[in-house]
Design a protein around this motif. Structure first.
Motif, PDB file in Angstrom:
ATOM      1  N   VAL A 122       0.864  -1.173   0.000  1.00  0.00           N
ATOM      2  CA  VAL A 122       0.000   0.000   0.000  1.00  0.00           C
ATOM      3  C   VAL A 122       0.905   1.228   0.000  1.00  0.00           C
ATOM      4  CG1 VAL A 122      -1.988  -1.087   1.110  1.00  0.00           C
ATOM      5  CG2 VAL A 122      -0.244   0.006   2.515  1.00  0.00           C
ATOM      6  N   ALA A 123       0.444   2.276  -0.665  1.00  0.00           N
ATOM      7  CA  ALA A 123       1.264   3.475  -0.773  1.00  0.00           C
ATOM      8  C   ALA A 123       0.403   4.723  -0.715  1.00  0.00           C
ATOM      9  CB  ALA A 123       2.055   3.455  -2.085  1.00  0.00           C
ATOM     10  N   SER A 124       0.996   5.777  -0.228  1.00  0.00           N
ATOM     11  CA  SER A 124       0.417   7.108  -0.274  1.00  0.00           C
ATOM     12  C   SER A 124       1.422   7.977  -1.016  1.00  0.00           C
ATOM     13  CB  SER A 124       0.181   7.636   1.147  1.00  0.00           C
ATOM     14  OG  SER A 124      -0.303   8.964   1.093  1.00  0.00           O
ATOM     15  N   ALA A 125       0.959   8.626  -2.091  1.00  0.00           N
ATOM     16  CA  ALA A 125       1.889   9.387  -2.933  1.00  0.00           C
ATOM     17  C   ALA A 125       1.408  10.817  -3.134  1.00  0.00           C
ATOM     18  CB  ALA A 125       2.035   8.708  -4.289  1.00  0.00           C
ATOM     19  N   TYR A 126       2.330  11.750  -2.997  1.00  0.00           N
ATOM     20  CA  TYR A 126       2.078  13.148  -3.345  1.00  0.00           C
ATOM     21  C   TYR A 126       2.814  13.428  -4.640  1.00  0.00           C
ATOM     22  CZ  TYR A 126       2.307  18.218  -3.393  1.00  0.00           C
ATOM     23  OH  TYR A 126       2.213  19.526  -3.774  1.00  0.00           O
ATOM     24  N   MET A 127       2.102  13.943  -5.632  1.00  0.00           N
ATOM     25  CA  MET A 127       2.698  14.266  -6.929  1.00  0.00           C
ATOM     26  C   MET A 127       2.627  15.775  -7.106  1.00  0.00           C
ATOM     27  SD  MET A 127       1.109  11.156  -9.174  1.00  0.00           S
ATOM     28  CE  MET A 127       1.295   9.462  -8.618  1.00  0.00           C
ATOM     29  N   ALA A 128       3.719  16.450  -6.773  1.00  0.00           N
ATOM     30  CA  ALA A 128       3.764  17.914  -6.781  1.00  0.00           C
ATOM     31  C   ALA A 128       3.368  18.476  -8.148  1.00  0.00           C
ATOM     32  CB  ALA A 128       5.156  18.387  -6.397  1.00  0.00           C
ATOM     33  N   HIS A 129       2.586  19.551  -8.106  1.00  0.00           N
ATOM     34  CA  HIS A 129       2.067  20.152  -9.348  1.00  0.00           C
ATOM     35  C   HIS A 129       3.154  20.744 -10.240  1.00  0.00           C
ATOM     36  CE1 HIS A 129       2.602  24.380  -8.142  1.00  0.00           C
ATOM     37  NE2 HIS A 129       2.402  23.906  -6.922  1.00  0.00           N
ATOM     38  N   ASP A 130       4.324  21.008  -9.697  1.00  0.00           N
ATOM     39  CA  ASP A 130       5.394  21.636 -10.474  1.00  0.00           C
ATOM     40  C   ASP A 130       6.500  20.658 -10.876  1.00  0.00           C
ATOM     41  OD1 ASP A 130       6.278  21.263  -7.892  1.00  0.00           O
ATOM     42  OD2 ASP A 130       7.278  23.220  -7.746  1.00  0.00           O
ATOM     43  N   LYS A 131       6.217  19.344 -10.731  1.00  0.00           N
ATOM     44  CA  LYS A 131       7.202  18.330 -11.112  1.00  0.00           C
ATOM     45  C   LYS A 131       6.572  17.349 -12.089  1.00  0.00           C
ATOM     46  CE  LYS A 131       9.833  18.614  -6.853  1.00  0.00           C
ATOM     47  NZ  LYS A 131      10.247  17.934  -5.648  1.00  0.00           N
ATOM     48  N   ASP A 132       7.422  16.547 -12.742  1.00  0.00           N
ATOM     49  CA  ASP A 132       6.923  15.536 -13.677  1.00  0.00           C
ATOM     50  C   ASP A 132       5.965  14.581 -12.982  1.00  0.00           C
ATOM     51  OD1 ASP A 132       8.411  16.536 -15.771  1.00  0.00           O
ATOM     52  OD2 ASP A 132      10.060  15.114 -15.497  1.00  0.00           O
ATOM     53  N   VAL A 133       5.002  14.110 -13.752  1.00  0.00           N
ATOM     54  CA  VAL A 133       4.032  13.167 -13.222  1.00  0.00           C
ATOM     55  C   VAL A 133       4.096  11.884 -14.034  1.00  0.00           C
ATOM     56  CG1 VAL A 133       2.092  14.090 -14.577  1.00  0.00           C
ATOM     57  CG2 VAL A 133       1.641  12.890 -12.467  1.00  0.00           C
ATOM     58  N   PRO A 134       4.139  10.721 -13.430  1.00  0.00           N
ATOM     59  CA  PRO A 134       4.367  10.558 -11.998  1.00  0.00           C
ATOM     60  C   PRO A 134       5.828  10.819 -11.657  1.00  0.00           C
ATOM     61  CG  PRO A 134       4.295   8.414 -13.031  1.00  0.00           C
ATOM     62  CD  PRO A 134       3.995   9.426 -14.101  1.00  0.00           C
ATOM     63  N   PRO A 135       6.103  11.137 -10.406  1.00  0.00           N
ATOM     64  CA  PRO A 135       7.493  11.363 -10.006  1.00  0.00           C
ATOM     65  C   PRO A 135       8.306  10.068 -10.068  1.00  0.00           C
ATOM     66  CG  PRO A 135       6.018  11.467  -8.113  1.00  0.00           C
ATOM     67  CD  PRO A 135       5.153  11.334  -9.330  1.00  0.00           C
TER      68      PRO A 135
ATOM     69  N   LEU B  41      -0.304  -3.911  -5.713  1.00  0.00           N
ATOM     70  CA  LEU B  41      -0.095  -2.557  -5.205  1.00  0.00           C
ATOM     71  C   LEU B  41      -1.421  -1.821  -5.164  1.00  0.00           C
ATOM     72  CD1 LEU B  41       1.726  -0.046  -4.551  1.00  0.00           C
ATOM     73  CD2 LEU B  41       1.906   0.278  -7.035  1.00  0.00           C
ATOM     74  N   VAL B  42      -1.659  -1.107  -4.071  1.00  0.00           N
ATOM     75  CA  VAL B  42      -2.779  -0.169  -3.950  1.00  0.00           C
ATOM     76  C   VAL B  42      -2.160   1.157  -3.542  1.00  0.00           C
ATOM     77  CG1 VAL B  42      -4.924   0.407  -2.774  1.00  0.00           C
ATOM     78  CG2 VAL B  42      -4.353  -1.987  -3.196  1.00  0.00           C
ATOM     79  N   ALA B  43      -2.456   2.220  -4.297  1.00  0.00           N
ATOM     80  CA  ALA B  43      -1.851   3.517  -4.024  1.00  0.00           C
ATOM     81  C   ALA B  43      -2.899   4.619  -4.023  1.00  0.00           C
ATOM     82  CB  ALA B  43      -0.774   3.825  -5.066  1.00  0.00           C
ATOM     83  N   SER B  44      -2.893   5.416  -2.973  1.00  0.00           N
ATOM     84  CA  SER B  44      -3.722   6.616  -2.901  1.00  0.00           C
ATOM     85  C   SER B  44      -2.815   7.785  -3.242  1.00  0.00           C
ATOM     86  CB  SER B  44      -4.313   6.782  -1.505  1.00  0.00           C
ATOM     87  OG  SER B  44      -5.203   5.728  -1.237  1.00  0.00           O
ATOM     88  N   CYS B  45      -3.242   8.577  -4.220  1.00  0.00           N
ATOM     89  CA  CYS B  45      -2.361   9.612  -4.762  1.00  0.00           C
ATOM     90  C   CYS B  45      -3.022  10.988  -4.796  1.00  0.00           C
ATOM     91  CB  CYS B  45      -1.971   9.266  -6.198  1.00  0.00           C
ATOM     92  SG  CYS B  45      -1.290   7.628  -6.439  1.00  0.00           S
ATOM     93  N   ASP B  46      -2.334  11.980  -4.259  1.00  0.00           N
ATOM     94  CA  ASP B  46      -2.687  13.372  -4.511  1.00  0.00           C
ATOM     95  C   ASP B  46      -1.952  13.700  -5.800  1.00  0.00           C
ATOM     96  OD1 ASP B  46      -2.925  16.108  -4.729  1.00  0.00           O
ATOM     97  OD2 ASP B  46      -2.193  16.543  -2.706  1.00  0.00           O
ATOM     98  N   ALA B  47      -2.635  13.474  -6.931  1.00  0.00           N
ATOM     99  CA  ALA B  47      -1.991  13.510  -8.240  1.00  0.00           C
ATOM    100  C   ALA B  47      -1.823  14.914  -8.803  1.00  0.00           C
ATOM    101  CB  ALA B  47      -2.774  12.652  -9.223  1.00  0.00           C
ATOM    102  N   ASN B  48      -2.600  15.882  -8.318  1.00  0.00           N
ATOM    103  CA  ASN B  48      -2.553  17.226  -8.893  1.00  0.00           C
ATOM    104  C   ASN B  48      -2.629  17.166 -10.410  1.00  0.00           C
ATOM    105  OD1 ASN B  48      -2.382  19.165  -6.678  1.00  0.00           O
ATOM    106  ND2 ASN B  48      -0.539  17.997  -6.148  1.00  0.00           N
ATOM    107  N   ALA B  49      -3.500  16.308 -10.913  1.00  0.00           N
ATOM    108  CA  ALA B  49      -3.667  16.112 -12.356  1.00  0.00           C
ATOM    109  C   ALA B  49      -5.149  15.927 -12.649  1.00  0.00           C
ATOM    110  CB  ALA B  49      -2.884  14.881 -12.813  1.00  0.00           C
ATOM    111  N   HIS B  50      -5.590  16.484 -13.758  1.00  0.00           N
ATOM    112  CA  HIS B  50      -6.990  16.368 -14.159  1.00  0.00           C
ATOM    113  C   HIS B  50      -7.124  15.351 -15.282  1.00  0.00           C
ATOM    114  CE1 HIS B  50      -8.067  20.797 -13.002  1.00  0.00           C
ATOM    115  NE2 HIS B  50      -7.093  20.336 -12.238  1.00  0.00           N
ATOM    116  N   ASN B  51      -8.110  14.479 -15.159  1.00  0.00           N
ATOM    117  CA  ASN B  51      -8.458  13.587 -16.265  1.00  0.00           C
ATOM    118  C   ASN B  51      -9.900  13.137 -16.080  1.00  0.00           C
ATOM    119  OD1 ASN B  51      -8.624  11.253 -18.117  1.00  0.00           O
ATOM    120  ND2 ASN B  51      -6.425  11.650 -18.349  1.00  0.00           N
TER     121      ASN B  51
END
Length: 164
Positions: free
Chosen positions: A22-35, A52-62
């Motif tokens: 399990v993972a928690s990921a922050y994907m900063a809005h000013d860096k490449d996605v995914p990091p 794998l199960v991951a909860s992500c603050d992706a700062n990405a719209h889709n």
């Protein structure tokens, strides 16, 4: 191998003879996605055949995960998700990020394709989180068997008998 970093926390879980990450990921809005750290995590999970199960603050719209639109970050992240045998578990378009001036789905939950069927009752909670992000809740059902092709033949019928 160390998989956690400043923007990524990973834990190995073993329950009922099932092992997964399990993972928690922050994907900063000013860096490449995914990091890079998340890329390494997904690649390592696939290499080791580790769910794998991951909860992500992706700062990405889709639109795929319920955002109001799709941006370049969202396109890039979706390409990565599909290319790495991950599934988006978000259901609906309930905002996960809310401020006085904006509501959006920026948080996504991902799972290895081989494990996604075990995730049940995914939802965004209404209760206050005391953050601009809302709580997301889901259950992991370790008792749900993965349906094999033989299961479909036994319960649904052989696809060769379908009318063309």
């Amino acid at each position: 191998m160390q998989l956690s970093d400043g923007d990524l926390v990973v834990a190995s879980i073993e329950l009922d003879k099932t092992s997964f990450w399990v993972a928690s990921a922050y994907m900063a809005h000013d860096k490449d996605v995914p990091p890079d750290g998340f890329r390494t995590l997904a690649e390592e999970a696939a290499f080791k055949n580790k769910p794998l199960v991951a909860s992500c603050d992706a700062n990405a719209h889709n639109l795929m995960w319920g955002s109001t639109d799709t941006n370049a970050r969202g396109e890039s992240l979706l390409d990565f998700i599909l290319g790495n045998k991950l599934s988006v578990l978000n259901l609906g378009s309930e905002p996960t990020f809310i401020t006085k001036s904006r509501e959006e789905v920026l948080d996504i939950t991902l799972a290895s394709d081989m494990f996604a069927h075990k995730i049940k009752r995914w939802r965004v909670l209404k209760e206050k989180s005391y953050s601009d992000h809302r709580y997301i809740e889901f259950e992991i059902d370790l008792k749900t068997p993965q349906r094999s092709q033989s299961w479909y033949r036994e319960h649904i019928g052989d696809s060769s008998s379908l009318v063309e």
